[in-house]
Design a protein around this motif. Structure first.
Motif, mmCIF file in Angstrom:
data_model
loop_
_atom_site.group_PDB
_atom_site.id
_atom_site.type_symbol
_atom_site.label_atom_id
_atom_site.label_comp_id
_atom_site.label_asym_id
_atom_site.label_seq_id
_atom_site.Cartn_x
_atom_site.Cartn_y
_atom_site.Cartn_z
ATOM 1 N N LEU A 185 -50.410 -13.305 51.027
ATOM 2 C CA LEU A 185 -50.669 -14.953 50.877
ATOM 3 C C LEU A 185 -49.343 -15.354 49.907
ATOM 4 N N TYR A 186 -49.299 -14.558 48.800
ATOM 5 C CA TYR A 186 -48.187 -14.819 47.992
ATOM 6 C C TYR A 186 -46.937 -15.136 48.531
ATOM 7 N N GLU A 187 -46.617 -13.961 49.400
ATOM 8 C CA GLU A 187 -45.208 -14.023 49.856
ATOM 9 C C GLU A 187 -45.144 -15.216 50.886
ATOM 10 N N ALA A 188 -46.110 -15.455 51.751
ATOM 11 C CA ALA A 188 -46.266 -16.370 52.513
ATOM 12 C C ALA A 188 -46.127 -17.927 51.962
ATOM 13 N N MET A 189 -46.737 -18.249 50.905
ATOM 14 C CA MET A 189 -46.402 -19.280 50.072
ATOM 15 C C MET A 189 -45.316 -19.410 49.310
ATOM 16 N N PHE A 227 -35.217 -18.760 51.511
ATOM 17 C CA PHE A 227 -34.313 -19.017 52.516
ATOM 18 C C PHE A 227 -32.983 -18.833 52.065
ATOM 19 N N PRO A 228 -32.021 -18.557 52.953
ATOM 20 C CA PRO A 228 -30.706 -18.595 52.924
ATOM 21 C C PRO A 228 -30.059 -19.774 52.327
ATOM 22 N N ASN A 251 -31.138 -14.672 57.444
ATOM 23 C CA ASN A 251 -29.804 -14.163 57.588
ATOM 24 C C ASN A 251 -29.537 -13.229 58.941
ATOM 25 N N ASP A 252 -30.893 -13.082 59.551
ATOM 26 C CA ASP A 252 -30.779 -12.187 60.814
ATOM 27 C C ASP A 252 -29.999 -12.698 61.879
ATOM 28 N N SER A 297 -33.180 -25.162 60.099
ATOM 29 C CA SER A 297 -33.685 -26.370 59.747
ATOM 30 C C SER A 297 -32.793 -27.562 59.116
ATOM 31 N N LEU A 298 -32.859 -28.626 59.483
ATOM 32 C CA LEU A 298 -31.895 -29.500 59.347
ATOM 33 C C LEU A 298 -32.574 -30.793 58.735
ATOM 34 N N GLN A 299 -31.898 -31.042 57.655
ATOM 35 C CA GLN A 299 -32.230 -32.193 56.877
ATOM 36 C C GLN A 299 -31.294 -33.585 57.063
#
Length: 152
Positions: free
Chosen positions: A28-32, A36-37, A57-58, A72-74
């Motif tokens: 849960l900690y890792e998921a929260m 990100f690159p 980075n895969d 993801s685009l902002q």
């Protein structure tokens, strides 16, 4: 009366139950707290300002028979409302807008805060390939921008 077997397993098996109860908190900690690159450079494409971020980075992965890479685009504030449709793909040359009509791959989706895309790619993009972003506004005008695929 049954004879009690006092071996190592009988004395320590409850510790396995404790581990099973603790491990979900680790995941849960890792998921929260994802890592990100680094974001790619911001570009102005027509009236839109865009900053892409690869989610990993895969290399591209296979999704329903096609190779895709997640981004993801902002966009600038208020820009998403002015976009009719937008697509992203990884290719050597600029793809035509008609190439995306038959599938729902590569189309941007999300909210006004961030857009997500499964950009169509080849299994292993080469050094000369580019990440193309095609944006069509509500007036039917096409805006095209690209980023160089990073060197391996």
């Amino acid at each position: 009366m049954a004879q009690r077997s006092d071996n190592w397993w009988q004395r320590n098996k409850f510790k396995l139950n404790g581990l099973v109860l603790i491990l979900p908190f680790w995941f849960l900690y890792e998921a929260m707290n994802p890592v990100f690159p680094k974001s790619w450079p911001t570009q102005t494409i027509g009236p839109f300002t865009v900053t892409p971020t690869p989610l990993t980075n895969d290399a591209p992965y296979q999704h329903h028979g096609d190779w895709v890479k997640d981004f993801s685009l902002q966009f600038c504030e208020g820009c998403v409302a002015n976009i009719r449709q937008a697509y992203m793909a990884i290719a050597a040359e600029q793809p035509a807008l008609e190439d995306f009509a038959e599938t729902d791959l590569s189309i941007l989706h999300g909210s006004s805060f961030a857009q997500h895309v499964h950009a169509k790619a080849t299994a292993q993009p080469k050094a000369g390939d580019k990440v193309w972003l095609l944006i069509e506004d509500w007036q039917g005008k096409l805006h095209v921008g690209s980023w160089d695929w990073p060197q391996s």
